[in-house]
Design an enzyme around this catalytic site. Structure first.
Site, mmCIF file in Angstrom:
data_model
loop_
_atom_site.group_PDB
_atom_site.id
_atom_site.type_symbol
_atom_site.label_atom_id
_atom_site.label_comp_id
_atom_site.label_asym_id
_atom_site.label_seq_id
_atom_site.Cartn_x
_atom_site.Cartn_y
_atom_site.Cartn_z
ATOM 1 N N SER A 118 46.370 47.613 39.648
ATOM 2 C CA SER A 118 45.276 48.254 40.389
ATOM 3 C C SER A 118 44.832 49.542 39.717
ATOM 4 C CB SER A 118 45.738 48.630 41.796
ATOM 5 O OG SER A 118 46.214 47.512 42.463
ATOM 6 N N HIS A 139 42.031 41.390 38.380
ATOM 7 C CA HIS A 139 42.426 42.128 39.583
ATOM 8 C C HIS A 139 42.023 41.341 40.830
ATOM 9 C CE1 HIS A 139 42.122 45.883 42.283
ATOM 10 N NE2 HIS A 139 43.390 45.607 42.109
ATOM 11 N N GLU A 151 38.096 40.986 40.134
ATOM 12 C CA GLU A 151 37.509 41.888 39.143
ATOM 13 C C GLU A 151 38.121 41.534 37.793
ATOM 14 O OE1 GLU A 151 36.525 46.102 41.197
ATOM 15 O OE2 GLU A 151 38.646 45.647 41.096
ATOM 16 N N ASN A 189 38.022 49.893 44.078
ATOM 17 C CA ASN A 189 38.761 51.088 44.494
ATOM 18 C C ASN A 189 38.009 52.371 44.180
ATOM 19 O OD1 ASN A 189 40.808 49.648 45.647
ATOM 20 N ND2 ASN A 189 42.111 49.680 43.833
HETATM 21 P P1 NAI Z 1 55.289 43.587 45.461
HETATM 22 O O1 NAI Z 1 56.220 44.738 45.510
HETATM 23 O O2 NAI Z 1 55.028 42.798 46.706
HETATM 24 O O3 NAI Z 1 55.827 42.531 44.345
HETATM 25 C C1 NAI Z 1 56.245 42.889 43.070
HETATM 26 C C2 NAI Z 1 57.273 41.853 42.593
HETATM 27 O O4 NAI Z 1 57.524 42.080 41.193
HETATM 28 C C3 NAI Z 1 58.621 41.942 43.308
HETATM 29 O O5 NAI Z 1 58.955 40.667 43.849
HETATM 30 C C4 NAI Z 1 59.599 42.362 42.192
HETATM 31 O O6 NAI Z 1 60.893 41.777 42.342
HETATM 32 C C5 NAI Z 1 58.871 41.826 40.949
HETATM 33 N N1 NAI Z 1 59.265 42.464 39.699
HETATM 34 C C6 NAI Z 1 59.392 43.792 39.441
HETATM 35 N N2 NAI Z 1 59.761 43.982 38.154
HETATM 36 C C7 NAI Z 1 59.866 42.753 37.579
HETATM 37 C C8 NAI Z 1 60.213 42.294 36.288
HETATM 38 N N3 NAI Z 1 60.551 43.143 35.320
HETATM 39 N N4 NAI Z 1 60.217 40.968 36.053
HETATM 40 C C9 NAI Z 1 59.906 40.089 37.047
HETATM 41 N N5 NAI Z 1 59.561 40.469 38.295
HETATM 42 C C10 NAI Z 1 59.548 41.781 38.561
HETATM 43 O O7 NAI Z 1 53.937 44.134 44.838
HETATM 44 P P2 NAI Z 1 52.431 43.593 45.024
HETATM 45 O O8 NAI Z 1 51.795 44.252 46.189
HETATM 46 O O9 NAI Z 1 52.445 42.100 44.935
HETATM 47 O O10 NAI Z 1 51.727 44.202 43.714
HETATM 48 C C11 NAI Z 1 51.881 43.629 42.442
HETATM 49 C C12 NAI Z 1 50.787 44.124 41.524
HETATM 50 O O11 NAI Z 1 49.516 43.783 42.052
HETATM 51 C C13 NAI Z 1 50.757 45.649 41.301
HETATM 52 O O12 NAI Z 1 50.380 45.890 39.970
HETATM 53 C C14 NAI Z 1 49.667 46.116 42.265
HETATM 54 O O13 NAI Z 1 49.060 47.303 41.858
HETATM 55 C C15 NAI Z 1 48.699 44.959 42.167
HETATM 56 N N6 NAI Z 1 47.798 44.778 43.315
HETATM 57 C C16 NAI Z 1 48.248 44.937 44.602
HETATM 58 C C17 NAI Z 1 47.383 44.749 45.677
HETATM 59 C C18 NAI Z 1 47.877 44.878 47.097
HETATM 60 O O14 NAI Z 1 47.034 44.950 48.000
HETATM 61 N N7 NAI Z 1 49.184 44.885 47.342
HETATM 62 C C19 NAI Z 1 45.959 44.406 45.467
HETATM 63 C C20 NAI Z 1 45.602 44.188 44.070
HETATM 64 C C21 NAI Z 1 46.502 44.401 43.052
#
Ligand code: NAI
Length: 291
Positions: A118, A139, A151, A189
Site C-alpha cells: 500500500s 494493489h 491499481e 489512498n
Molecule cells: P496480514 O497481516 O493479514 O497478512 C500478512 C501475511 O503475510 C501473514 O499471514 C504472515 O504470516 C505472512 N508473511 C509475513 N512475512 C512472510 C514471509 N517472509 N513469507 C511468507 N509469508 C509471510 O496483512 P494484509 O492486510 O493481508 O496485508 C498484506 C499486504 O497487502 C500489505 O503489503 C498491505 O499493505 C497490503 N494491502 C492491505 C490492504 C488491507 O486493507 N488490509 C489493502 C491493500 C493492500
C-alpha cells in the site's frame, strides 16, 4: 500467457487474491511462513465461496474446481513453476525485500513479480531484483472478491510488456484497472486518506458532531459510508500510518496526521477491529458515536 500465479502471504489480502485468481481459472500456489495462516486462508476462501454459491453467483461444481486449483506451502521454492508471483506479505520493507531477493533467485528468467504493497515504493522493491523491468505494483482493494478496482503501478524500470500482461491478468480476474505512477499512496489512498484526515480535523475543530459529519457526506456527497465510519472500518492506526507516509515522503504539511486521530490511536481506540473508534461497536447493529 500467465497460467499459474504464486501468492506470498496468506493473510487478509493474500487469501482474497487467491480466491479471485482460482475462480478466474489460474492455478494458485499460496505461500505463508505460518502454517496456521494457510489453514485459516483456505477456510476463509471456502466460506466466502459458499456465500457466493448461496447467492447463486457460483455453482457448487465451479466452487470445487476453483478450490482444487489452490495449493498451499510454507516453502518459497514451490512457486518455481509460476509465471507471476504476487507478494501480499506484511507491510514491512525489509520483509518484502528479502522475499523478492529469494523469488528472484528461485524463478525462471521470464517470470514476473508483483507487490500488493500500500505504501512502499515499487521502484525501490524492484531494485533488489535482477529483473526490475518485470516488476510491477498490483494493489488490490479489501475485500478483494468484492472490490472491482486494481491499481497497477509501474516502477521506473517496468516494461510495457509486463504492464500489458499484468493488466490482462487483472481483467481476467474480473477487475477494472486504474494505472498510477509510483508515488506514495498511489491514487486511492492519496485522495481518500486526506479526506478522512480532514473529517477528523472537522470533528476536532467542532465543525459538527460525528453523526452530522457522516450524514453530510453520505447524503450531501453521495458517499455510501461516512468518512468517520470508513476510517473506523479501515483502522485508525492504518489511517495514521498512511498519513505519515504521505507526510514524510511528499514533505507537504497538508498531509500532517490530525492530532485527534493520533489521540484515538494512542488510546488504543483503533476502530471496528477493537470495538471502539469514532463509534462504539458494543452493539454492532447499532454503533454509537463515541461522545
Ligand atoms: P496480514 O497481516 O493479514 O497478512 C500478512 C501475511 O503475510 C501473514 O499471514 C504472515 O504470516 C505472512 N508473511 C509475513 N512475512 C512472510 C514471509 N517472509 N513469507 C511468507 N509469508 C509471510 O496483512 P494484509 O492486510 O493481508 O496485508 C498484506 C499486504 O497487502 C500489505 O503489503 C498491505 O499493505 C497490503 N494491502 C492491505 C490492504 C488491507 O486493507 N488490509 C489493502 C491493500 C493492500
Amino acid at each position: 500467457m500467465v497460467q499459474a500465479i504464486g501468492i506470498i502471504g496468506a493473510g487478509q489480502m493474500g487469501n482474497g487474491i487467491a480466491h479471485v485468481a482460482a475462480q478466474s481459472g489460474y492455478n494458485v500456489v499460496m505461500v505463508d511462513m505460518n502454517p496456521a495462516s494457510l489453514e485459516k486462508a483456505l477456510k476463509t476462501i471456502d466460506k466466502n465461496m459458499a456465500r457466493q454459491v448461496e447467492k447463486g453467483k457460483l455453482s457448487e461444481d465451479d466452487k470445487a474446481t476453483a478450490l482444487a486449483r489452490i495449493t498451499t506451502t510454507t516453502a518459497m521454492k514451490d512457486v518455481a513453476s509460476c509465471d507471476l508471483v504476487i507478494e501480499a506479505a506484511t507491510e514491512n520493507e525489509e520483509v518484502k525485500k528479502k522475499i523478492f531477493r529469494e523469488l528472484d533467485e528461485t524463478l525462471p528468467a521470464n517470470a514476473m513479480l508483483a507487490s500488493n504493497t500500500s505504501s512502499i515504493s515499487i521502484t525501490r522493491l524492484a531494485a533488489v531484483t535482477t529483473r526490475p523491468e518485470q516488476f510491477i505494483g498490483m494493489h488490490f482493494m479489501n475485500p478483494v472478491p468484492m472490490m472491482k478496482l486494481v491499481e497497477i503501478i509501474r516502477g521506473l524500470a517496468t516494461s510495457e510488456e509486463t504492464y500489458q500482461r499484468v493488466v490482462e491478468v487483472a481483467e481476467r480476474m474480473g477487475k477494472t484497472v486504474a494505472t498510477s505512477e509510483d508515488v506514495p499512496g498511489f491514487i486511492v489512498n492519496r485522495l481518500l486518506l486526506p479526506m478522512l484526515n480532514e473529517a477528523a480535523y472537522a470533528l476536532q475543530d467542532g465543525v459538527a458532531d460525528v453523526k452530522s459529519l457522516d450524514t453530510a457526506m453520505m447524503l450531501g456527497a453521495g458517499h455510501p459510508m461516512g468518512p468517520l465510519t470508513l476510517a473506523d472500518f479501515i483502522g485508525l492506526d492504518t489511517c495514521v500510518a498512511i498519513m505519515r507516509v504521505l507526510h514524510s515522503e511528499l514533505g507537504d504539511s497538508k498531509y500532517r496526521p490530525c492530532p485527534l486521530l493520533v489521540k484515538f490511536v494512542d488510546a488504543g481506540w483503533l476502530g471496528k477491529k477493537t470495538g471502539k473508534g469514532f463509534y462504539d461497536y458494543s452493539d454492532p447493529a447499532n454503533p454509537q458515536p463515541y461522545r
